[in-house]
Design an enzyme around this catalytic site. Structure first.
Site, PDB file in Angstrom:
ATOM      1  N   LYS B  98       0.823  -1.217   0.000  1.00 48.08           N
ATOM      2  CA  LYS B  98       0.000   0.000   0.000  1.00 48.08           C
ATOM      3  C   LYS B  98       0.857   1.267   0.000  1.00 48.08           C
ATOM      4  CE  LYS B  98      -4.105  -2.046   0.308  1.00 48.08           C
ATOM      5  NZ  LYS B  98      -5.156  -1.903  -0.690  1.00 48.08           N
ATOM      6  N   GLU B 120      -9.712   5.732   3.344  1.00 44.91           N
ATOM      7  CA  GLU B 120     -10.523   4.629   3.869  1.00 44.91           C
ATOM      8  C   GLU B 120      -9.574   3.463   4.065  1.00 44.91           C
ATOM      9  OE1 GLU B 120     -10.061   5.071   0.683  1.00 44.91           O
ATOM     10  OE2 GLU B 120      -9.461   3.030   0.141  1.00 44.91           O
ATOM     11  N   SER B 386       1.702  -9.561  -0.767  1.00 43.28           N
ATOM     12  CA  SER B 386       1.394  -8.130  -0.666  1.00 43.28           C
ATOM     13  C   SER B 386       1.537  -7.558   0.729  1.00 43.28           C
ATOM     14  CB  SER B 386      -0.021  -7.878  -1.186  1.00 43.28           C
ATOM     15  OG  SER B 386      -0.950  -8.665  -0.468  1.00 43.28           O
TER      16      SER B 386
HETATM   17  C1  LIG Z   1      -1.651  -6.876   2.479  1.00 48.43           C
HETATM   18  C2  LIG Z   1      -2.804  -6.544   1.619  1.00 48.43           C
HETATM   19  N1  LIG Z   1      -2.939  -7.151   0.437  1.00 48.43           N
HETATM   20  C3  LIG Z   1      -3.965  -6.894  -0.377  1.00 48.43           C
HETATM   21  C4  LIG Z   1      -4.968  -6.008  -0.020  1.00 48.43           C
HETATM   22  C5  LIG Z   1      -6.113  -5.822  -0.959  1.00 48.43           C
HETATM   23  O1  LIG Z   1      -6.057  -4.634  -1.686  1.00 48.43           O
HETATM   24  P1  LIG Z   1      -5.679  -4.602  -3.216  1.00 48.43           P
HETATM   25  O2  LIG Z   1      -6.541  -5.589  -3.909  1.00 48.43           O
HETATM   26  O3  LIG Z   1      -5.959  -3.201  -3.630  1.00 48.43           O
HETATM   27  O4  LIG Z   1      -4.255  -4.948  -3.337  1.00 48.43           O
HETATM   28  C6  LIG Z   1      -4.870  -5.342   1.195  1.00 48.43           C
HETATM   29  C7  LIG Z   1      -5.898  -4.370   1.591  1.00 48.43           C
HETATM   30  O5  LIG Z   1      -6.046  -3.949   2.674  1.00 48.43           O
HETATM   31  C8  LIG Z   1      -3.768  -5.619   2.038  1.00 48.43           C
HETATM   32  O6  LIG Z   1      -3.635  -5.019   3.215  1.00 48.43           O
END
Ligand SMILES: Cc1ncc(COP(=O)(O)O)c(C=O)c1O
Lengths: 274, 405
Positions: B98, B120, B386
């Site tokens: 993020k 948000e 992620s």
């Molecule tokens: C670690 C992590 N991965 C994925 C996401 C999902 O978001 P996005 O699909 O925008 O990557 C989040 C959202 O809070 C997250 O914290």
């Protein structure tokens, strides 16, 4: 084009007064009571009736109107039933303009062409769709005009002179000036600022300009109506309705009168202006 | 009717913010002038070498990029198929991908002279990243978070508060990410004059889906280079979880025009696709919410339905518009993983690699457990890790000890 909105403003001009525009949510607190309330509005002094189309995620509405929409949805309200309600209203009243106000998704899912045809035949005159700015005119605004419905645009304090012509281009019926940057139910703007804003819009259009957001009392309605062609009251009426409900949120014998009494008081405020 | 094949999958959006029929600018008039200003400010920043130089400096020394591309040897052995690499976004400062996007947006906010930032958040990772960079840049920070998520992601709530942000629990609707976004939009309409809305994923009105994608594309660009360096070629497949779709888009986008690269987005199937879930492509249809047209979970009247996922970051009834388009044209394949499958992925990665993933990418791991064994040993598969699981330790601990379901 339906003629009820134009005819109503022409008549008010003859009477030399501004319009009193009411807003309530379709189906709040239930479809039957809601129709009764709407039917009673013209006699209580409403010149134009806005009816909210309930939506789960009303991103420009404050807590009162959010809650009204959820009450309606819980009571089984749908867009189809909202149109049926207008049809029922029209059986006894062919003059009071009806404007549906809400968000695009339920209309998009209903199907734009089918919605416009059904709305027109039900007796709807105009549409206000909060999340359709001029940039998205091809979605609903242009088809609505072609179908003979007024598409009423919101102008706001952030709509500057450069942008106003684009906002007004496909607007008909009237212009709705949102007097504050904010959601429904927020504090009102002072009438002097409103007067200046209305004058600014009128330099760009011959359409009537109605003002809403934050008007709660007969005094405020009177002050705003003195500066504009109409004053819109929503949250205060929705709050009056809510105040009449029993502890489980059901309508009571007081519900219709709670709304009509406030409507009459606000209408008297608006009528005392010019 | 067969879909027209575009010359490039990377040319969108058009000047009105459309990816095919998806995207657009479905916002209240109050916000429209600001959105046009933002579009202009972002275009100027994008064309300004000084902007990129400054951003690269922060990415390197503050965020800690490039994030490693790590060969997960034991996971690969265990699954017995494709060679699995993890793109280690969880090692970034603040613990997830993020931060890549927040850095870019707040640099744009600074150029626009905005001093008040709102965001948000679902899992709290976007909120933490926003609070962190607001602290670094001296900006005021307000984070909207569903009351349910405030409960299940307490560690992140505490972090945001320590960083000087104000966390506002949202009590409306399902009290999760969708409602947090509604409340943030209401704040923005009210405070439009001094406020910048830092959206956490590739959704919202144009230019957000494009801008967030651009800032996250560093993930895919690095992966491309790193894979070239280690294996001397492109990866064969990419896997990423999808909430709004920003980590997936960041990994996928630089590879969209490489036909040999297969891509899998993993939505959250919650209790299962026939029950409560958050898989908007698998279970939804096109509609309009939060500024864009995209696949949404809704009923026949167009009322938005509550999503459900064990993971607060995936618990959203929509998806970014570019994903909806990539789904319809068939370039990316979208799968889904249930809560139970994600928990398995969570435990497997923890035990085999010593990496506790966040519950969000645990959904991607869950699908790797299915995909990898079906592929040959020379198949190169990249998973976007992620985020790290620290925030989920209390919640998952309770579940595994049988305290909650
Ligand atoms: C670690 C992590 N991965 C994925 C996401 C999902 O978001 P996005 O699909 O925008 O990557 C989040 C959202 O809070 C997250 O914290």
């Amino acid at each position: 084009m339906t003629i009820r909105i134009d005819a109503r403003f022409a008549q008010l001009k003859k009477e030399n007064r501004s319009a009193f525009v009411t807003f309530l949510m379709a189906g709040d607190p239930d479809p039957v009571t809601s129709l009764e309330v709407i039917k009673a509005l013209p006699k209580a002094g409403a010149d134009i009736i806005e009816i909210g189309m309930p939506f789960t995620d009303p991103m420009a509405d404050g807590p009162s109107i959010q809650a009204a929409g959820l009450r309606a949805l819980k009571a089984g309200m749908t867009l189809k039933k909202t149109l049926a309600m207008v049809r029922d209203f029209r059986k006894a009243d062919d003059a009071t303009p009806i404007v549906l106000m809400g968000y695009y998704n339920p209309i998009y899912i209903y199907g734009v062409d089918r919605f416009l045809a059904d709305a027109k035949s039900a007796g709807v005159d105009g549409l206000i769709v909060v999340d359709l700015p001029p940039e998205e005119d091809s979605e609903l605004c242009v088809p609505a005009m072609k179908a003979g419905l007024n598409f009423i645009r919101l102008a706001t304090p952030t709509t500057d002179d450069k942008r106003l012509p684009a906002v007004l281009a496909n607007t008909s019926g009237f212009v709705y000036y949102v007097s504050v940057t904010g959601i429904t139910g927020s504090a009102s703007a002072d009438s002097r600022a409103v007067g200046e804003a209305v004058a600014r819009i009128k330099r760009h259009t011959a359409l009537p300009v109605c003002v809403g957001f934050g008007i709660r009392t007969p005094e405020a309605a009177r002050a705003i109506a003195g500066e504009a062609d109409g004053a819109v009251v929503g949250t205060a009426l929705v709050d009056a309705l809510r105040g009449s409900l029993d502890s489980s949120g059901k309508a009571t014998v007081k519900t219709v009168t709670a709304v009509t009494e406030l409507t009459a008081a606000l209408a008297a405020g608006v009528r005392g202006t010019r | 009717m067969s879909q027209l094949r575009p010359n490039s999958y990377r040319s969108g959006p058009d000047e009105r913010g459309h990816f095919g029929i998806f995207g657009g600018r479905f916002v209240a008039e109050t916000l429209m002038p600001l959105i046009l200003d933002l579009e202009k400010a972002y275009a100027e920043a994008k064309a300004d070498p000084a902007f990129h130089a400054e951003m690269n400096g922060y990415l390197k020394n503050y965020v800690g990029r490039p994030s490693p591309l790590y060969f997960a040897e034991r996971l690969t052995e265990h699954l017995g198929g494709a060679k699995i690499y993890l793109k280690r976004e969880e090692l970034n400062h603040t613990g997830s991908h993020k931060v890549n996007n927040v850095l870019g947006q707040l640099m744009v906010a600074r150029r626009m002279g905005k001093k008040r930032i709102i965001a948000e958040t679902g899992a709290g990772q976007h909120g933490v990243a926003t609070a962190t960079l607001c602290a670094r840049f001296g900006l005021e920070c307000f984070v909207y978070m569903g009351a349910v998520d405030v409960e299940r992601q307490q560690p992140n709530v505490i972090r945001m508060e320590m960083l000087g942000a104000k966390v506002i629990p949202v009590q409306s609707g399902s009290r999760t990410l969708k409602d947090a976004m509604n409340e943030a939009l209401r704040d923005w309409v009210t405070n439009v004059h001094n406020t910048f809305y830092c959206i956490g994923t590739v959704a919202g009105p144009h230019p957000y889906p494009m801008m967030v994608r651009d800032f996250q594309s560093v993930i895919g660009e690095e992966t491309r280079k790193q894979m070239q360096e280690t294996e001397g070629r492109l990866p064969d497949s990419l896997v990423a979880c999808i909430g709004g779709g920003s980590n997936a888009m960041g990994l996928f986008h630089p590879f969209l025009d490489d036909p040999s690269v297969e891509m899998f987005g993993v939505e959250a199937a919650g209790h299962g696709l026939t029950q409560l879930h958050a898989a908007s492509l698998a279970g939804g249809r096109p509609g309009v919410l939060h500024g864009n047209r995209t696949y949404l979970l809704m009923d026949d009247d167009g009322q938005i339905q509550d999503a459900h996922s064990i993971s607060a970051g995936l618990d959203y009834p929509g998806i970014g518009p570019e994903h909806s388009w990539l789904h319809d044209v068939g370039r990316v394949k979208y799968l889904s993983a249930t809560d139970a499958e994600a928990l398995e992925g969570f435990q497997l990665l923890s035990r085999l690699e010593g990496i506790i993933p966040a519950l969000e990418p645990a959904h991607a791991i869950a699908k790797v457990m299915e995909l990898a064994p079906q592929r040959p040993k020379d198949h190169l598969m990249v998973v976007n890790l992620s985020g790290r699981g620290d925030k989920d330790v209390p919640q998952v601990g309770d579940i595994l000890r049988g305290k909650t379901k």
